[in-house]
Design an enzyme around this catalytic site. Structure first.
Site, PDB file in Angstrom:
ATOM      1  N   ASP A   1       7.312 -26.564   5.838  1.00 45.41           N
ATOM      2  CA  ASP A   1       7.761 -26.115   4.510  1.00 45.41           C
ATOM      3  C   ASP A   1       6.691 -25.302   3.796  1.00 45.41           C
ATOM      4  O   ASP A   1       6.990 -24.471   2.950  1.00 45.41           O
ATOM      5  CB  ASP A   1       8.052 -27.343   3.624  1.00 45.41           C
TER       6      ASP A   1
ATOM      7  N   TYR B   1      -6.151 -18.052   5.310  1.00 46.87           N
ATOM      8  CA  TYR B   1      -5.805 -16.853   4.535  1.00 46.87           C
ATOM      9  C   TYR B   1      -6.195 -17.040   3.064  1.00 46.87           C
ATOM     10  O   TYR B   1      -6.806 -16.165   2.443  1.00 46.87           O
ATOM     11  CB  TYR B   1      -4.294 -16.615   4.661  1.00 46.87           C
TER      12      TYR B   1
ATOM     13  N   GLY C   1       0.826  -1.210   0.000  1.00 47.17           N
ATOM     14  CA  GLY C   1       0.000   0.000   0.000  1.00 47.17           C
ATOM     15  C   GLY C   1       0.857   1.255   0.000  1.00 47.17           C
ATOM     16  O   GLY C   1       0.583   2.212  -0.736  1.00 47.17           O
TER      17      GLY C   1
HETATM   18  P1  GDP Z   1       4.891 -19.069   2.354  1.00 46.50           P
HETATM   19  O1  GDP Z   1       5.199 -18.821   0.917  1.00 46.50           O
HETATM   20  O2  GDP Z   1       3.471 -18.815   2.685  1.00 46.50           O
HETATM   21  O3  GDP Z   1       5.340 -20.427   2.789  1.00 46.50           O
HETATM   22  O4  GDP Z   1       5.660 -17.924   3.156  1.00 46.50           O
HETATM   23  P2  GDP Z   1       7.026 -17.675   3.911  1.00 46.50           P
HETATM   24  O5  GDP Z   1       7.734 -16.580   3.217  1.00 46.50           O
HETATM   25  O6  GDP Z   1       6.716 -17.448   5.363  1.00 46.50           O
HETATM   26  O7  GDP Z   1       7.893 -19.031   3.841  1.00 46.50           O
HETATM   27  C1  GDP Z   1       8.473 -19.490   2.667  1.00 46.50           C
HETATM   28  C2  GDP Z   1       9.361 -20.688   2.957  1.00 46.50           C
HETATM   29  O8  GDP Z   1      10.548 -20.257   3.617  1.00 46.50           O
HETATM   30  C3  GDP Z   1       8.750 -21.776   3.864  1.00 46.50           C
HETATM   31  O9  GDP Z   1       9.103 -23.030   3.355  1.00 46.50           O
HETATM   32  C4  GDP Z   1       9.434 -21.526   5.202  1.00 46.50           C
HETATM   33  O10 GDP Z   1       9.507 -22.687   6.010  1.00 46.50           O
HETATM   34  C5  GDP Z   1      10.820 -21.090   4.752  1.00 46.50           C
HETATM   35  N1  GDP Z   1      11.594 -20.318   5.738  1.00 46.50           N
HETATM   36  C6  GDP Z   1      12.877 -20.573   6.089  1.00 46.50           C
HETATM   37  N2  GDP Z   1      13.303 -19.706   7.030  1.00 46.50           N
HETATM   38  C7  GDP Z   1      12.275 -18.851   7.251  1.00 46.50           C
HETATM   39  C8  GDP Z   1      12.119 -17.723   8.114  1.00 46.50           C
HETATM   40  O11 GDP Z   1      12.994 -17.320   8.873  1.00 46.50           O
HETATM   41  N3  GDP Z   1      10.920 -17.070   8.065  1.00 46.50           N
HETATM   42  C9  GDP Z   1       9.907 -17.489   7.242  1.00 46.50           C
HETATM   43  N4  GDP Z   1       8.761 -16.810   7.247  1.00 46.50           N
HETATM   44  N5  GDP Z   1      10.039 -18.572   6.441  1.00 46.50           N
HETATM   45  C10 GDP Z   1      11.191 -19.242   6.431  1.00 46.50           C
END
Ligand code: GDP
Length: 319
Positions: free
Chosen positions: A279, A137, A17
């Site tokens: 994951d 979501y 935004g």
């Molecule tokens: P998603 O696309 O909804 O899964 O959103 P995210 O950006 O939260 O996560 C993407 C992938 O990155 C997933 O497989 C998570 O397990 C992995 N991941 C690894 N380290 C991190 C971290 O520190 N933060 C988040 N948010 N995801 C992580």
């Protein structure tokens, strides 16, 4: 002089935004409106109705949403479904009642099934089961697409929906619990570097593949899509399949991403993967043919975008 178009940005404090707001303000043809939560509670239909009827907007960017990474989705499922359903329902319904010319609804590629052919085409929506980690979501976002579609079908409104991949950039949240992977890893890897940690654990197996879109590019794409004439836009969509994927169509594994961020930050320790964390989707890479048909492309490489985001992180940490 032509009268300026009245544009309202819902969610102007969020990452996307605020980037859209910045872009619109530079264009002389728009009179841009935005409100704080205190002045306008988007969870309250009466307030939204009154505000829209008073202002009679020409264009609305519906960026307001409860967003967060895989962990936030796991801990706050009720907030994710309730707030998103309510905000979008209030805004879309009020937009119709106040005869808004055009509205853009922002969703995400998590609306697509967990196990799905890649790259994700718009028509794969609802072809199979969703990913559990962000189902509430995703259901809200799917409802948002269907709301826009249904108003278009019944009232000939011009409500458009775009589905973005994982966005990142200036204005991102670096809070470990809420952040998406890029901002989450920037915070963790920087911390590991300044504390001279020998090892750093990263969530999941490192195998999932994601597509990343730099927020300025996302804002640019959104504004261009809204500037596209209705006849041109409608050639790309159908009454029952009205959303458009946006992005760059490029996927990268979380492992490669972690190594890229490690190099950019200059951390020398070892990264390992903690498989006790989820994951999520095995792969989310969009087919962006419809976007490119409109001649719209993202500009920023992942490396450049991460460097800019890291710079933003340091600036706000030491301000
Ligand atoms: P998603 O696309 O909804 O899964 O959103 P995210 O950006 O939260 O996560 C993407 C992938 O990155 C997933 O497989 C998570 O397990 C992995 N991941 C690894 N380290 C991190 C971290 O520190 N933060 C988040 N948010 N995801 C992580």
């Amino acid at each position: 002089m032509r009268k300026k178009l009245k544009v309202f940005v819902a969610g102007h404090k969020g990452m996307l935004g605020s980037a859209i707001l910045k872009k619109l303000k530079k264009k002389n043809i728009f009179k841009v409106f935005y409100e704080t939560k205190k002045n306008l509670n988007l969870l309250n239909q009466k307030q939204v109705d009154a505000y829209f009827l008073k202002n009679k907007f020409d264009i609305i960017y519906l960026c307001a949403a409860r967003v967060g990474g895989i962990w936030a989705n796991k801990i706050y499922p009720a907030n994710f479904i309730y707030e998103n359903l309510t905000i979008q329902t209030n805004v879309i319904n009020a937009a119709h009642k106040s005869k808004v010319g055009k509205l853009l609804f922002i969703g995400s590629t998590c609306i697509y099934p967990k196990i799905c052919r890649q790259p994700l085409k718009e028509e794969y929506l609802l072809s199979s089961k969703l990913e559990e980690s962000n189902e509430p979501y995703a259901i809200a976002k799917i409802a948002g697409i269907k709301l826009c579609e249904s108003f278009n079908r019944q009232y000939q409104t011009d409500f458009r929906s775009v589905m973005a991949p994982n966005m990142y950039g200036e204005g991102d949240s670096f809070d470990e619990e809420k952040s998406h992977v890029i901002s989450g890893l920037i915070g963790k890897i920087y911390n590991a570097k300044i504390n001279n940690l020998k090892t750093l654990s990263v969530w999941g197996t490192g195998k999932p593949i994601r597509e990343f879109l730099y927020v300025d590019d996302a804002a640019d794409i959104c504004v261009k899509i809204m500037n596209t004439r209705k006849e041109v836009f409608n050639k790309l969509v159908k009454p029952n399949l009205s959303h458009l994927n946006i992005g760059n169509g490029i996927g990268i594994s979380i492992k490669k991403l972690a190594l890229l961020i490690k190099n950019i930050i200059g951390y020398n320790g070892k990264i390992y993967f903690d498989t006790s964390y989820p994951d999520g989707h095995p792969k989310k890479v969009a087919n962006i043919r419809k976007q490119t048909t409109l001649g719209i492309k993202s500009k920023t490489s992942l490396e450049k975008g991460i460097k800019k985001t890291y710079h933003f992180y340091l600036k706000q940490k030491f301000k």
